[in-house]
Design a protein around this motif. Structure first.
Motif, PDB file in Angstrom:
ATOM      1  N   LYS A 191      34.429  25.276  73.690  1.00  0.00           N
ATOM      2  CA  LYS A 191      34.342  26.576  73.011  1.00  0.00           C
ATOM      3  C   LYS A 191      35.736  27.169  72.808  1.00  0.00           C
ATOM      4  N   ILE A 192      35.876  27.898  71.712  1.00  0.00           N
ATOM      5  CA  ILE A 192      37.144  28.567  71.439  1.00  0.00           C
ATOM      6  C   ILE A 192      37.483  29.525  72.568  1.00  0.00           C
TER       7      ILE A 192
ATOM      8  N   ALA B 263      42.142  29.108  78.695  1.00  0.00           N
ATOM      9  CA  ALA B 263      43.087  28.091  79.164  1.00  0.00           C
ATOM     10  C   ALA B 263      44.496  28.373  78.640  1.00  0.00           C
ATOM     11  N   LEU B 264      44.602  28.836  77.402  1.00  0.00           N
ATOM     12  CA  LEU B 264      45.915  29.145  76.839  1.00  0.00           C
ATOM     13  C   LEU B 264      46.538  30.374  77.488  1.00  0.00           C
ATOM     14  N   ASN B 265      45.712  31.286  77.979  1.00  0.00           N
ATOM     15  CA  ASN B 265      46.258  32.421  78.726  1.00  0.00           C
ATOM     16  C   ASN B 265      46.935  31.949  80.002  1.00  0.00           C
ATOM     17  N   LEU B 266      46.454  30.858  80.564  1.00  0.00           N
ATOM     18  CA  LEU B 266      47.036  30.306  81.793  1.00  0.00           C
ATOM     19  C   LEU B 266      48.219  29.385  81.512  1.00  0.00           C
ATOM     20  N   ASP B 267      48.205  28.731  80.379  1.00  0.00           N
ATOM     21  CA  ASP B 267      49.261  27.770  80.033  1.00  0.00           C
ATOM     22  C   ASP B 267      49.602  27.916  78.553  1.00  0.00           C
TER      23      ASP B 267
ATOM     24  N   ALA C  92      50.640  22.179  74.188  1.00  0.00           N
ATOM     25  CA  ALA C  92      50.427  21.737  72.807  1.00  0.00           C
ATOM     26  C   ALA C  92      49.022  21.193  72.592  1.00  0.00           C
ATOM     27  N   GLY C  93      48.508  20.463  73.551  1.00  0.00           N
ATOM     28  CA  GLY C  93      47.177  19.876  73.417  1.00  0.00           C
ATOM     29  C   GLY C  93      46.084  20.916  73.269  1.00  0.00           C
ATOM     30  N   LEU C  94      46.209  22.029  74.001  1.00  0.00           N
ATOM     31  CA  LEU C  94      45.214  23.096  73.892  1.00  0.00           C
ATOM     32  C   LEU C  94      45.255  23.758  72.522  1.00  0.00           C
ATOM     33  N   TYR C  95      46.473  23.969  72.012  1.00  0.00           N
ATOM     34  CA  TYR C  95      46.591  24.544  70.664  1.00  0.00           C
ATOM     35  C   TYR C  95      45.981  23.605  69.624  1.00  0.00           C
ATOM     36  N   ALA C  96      46.227  22.307  69.781  1.00  0.00           N
ATOM     37  CA  ALA C  96      45.686  21.335  68.826  1.00  0.00           C
ATOM     38  C   ALA C  96      44.158  21.322  68.867  1.00  0.00           C
TER      39      ALA C  96
END
Length: 176
Positions: free
Chosen positions: A45-46, A52-56, A60-64
């Motif tokens: 889910k977005i 997860a992006l708030n933590l890291d 790059a993989g999460l953004y992709a």
């Protein structure tokens, strides 16, 4: 079509279709890259990726992954922003450039998309979908000789790829 005999029947039908339709109209209708094979992140889910992006924030993989989800949700501006972030943090990943090309193509930015496919290939992307995206973009630019070269590379990877066979028919019909 079953009675026509497999691939030869498909090629005959594709050729007849190409002759009866304007090639640019056919190509502009729907992209022929197998997007079902490309999208394997639907269970993520977005919201989970946002967390997860708030933590890291430099992952790059999460953004992709989030870019692909935004693309699937038909939010190209958000998808483009995320894939650009992924490239910013890891500019050596050919898949990121491929996805940027897909997003740009969907936004109608064909020349930029073509440049991203070329960059992905320089970085080592050697798969049928990459070659087919390049072929599609070259056909849209009416560069049929180069498109045929890309299609042949795709068919070297996957000889029975129906999208490759279709584009081969389009390019050959355009070349006469």
């Amino acid at each position: 079509m079953k009675g026509l005999g497999g691939i030869s029947g498909f090629l005959l039908a594709a050729y007849i279709f190409c002759i009866s339709a304007c090639t640019t109209e056919v190509v502009n209708q729907d992209p022929m890259v197998n997007v079902k094979a490309l999208s394997g992140v639907s269970e993520i889910k977005i919201a989970d990726l946002n967390e997860a992006l708030n933590l890291d924030q430099n992952n790059a993989g999460l953004y992709a992954k989030r870019a692909k989800l935004y693309w699937q949700a038909k939010k190209p501006d958000k998808a483009l922003a995320d894939i650009e972030q992924a490239i910013k943090f890891n500019g050596n990943q050919p898949d990121y450039y491929f996805w940027k090309a897909v997003i740009l193509r969907d936004m109608g930015r064909i020349t930029q998309a073509k440049g991203m496919v070329e960059e992905a290939e320089k970085l080592g992307l050697k798969e049928a979908n990459g070659y087919l995206l390049g072929a599609e973009l070259l056909i849209k630019k009416k560069n049929y000789h180069e498109a045929l070269e890309k299609v042949n590379l795709a068919l070297d990877e996957e000889p029975d790829n129906e999208y490759g066979l279709f584009y081969k028919g389009i390019a050959r019909a355009a070349l006469g």
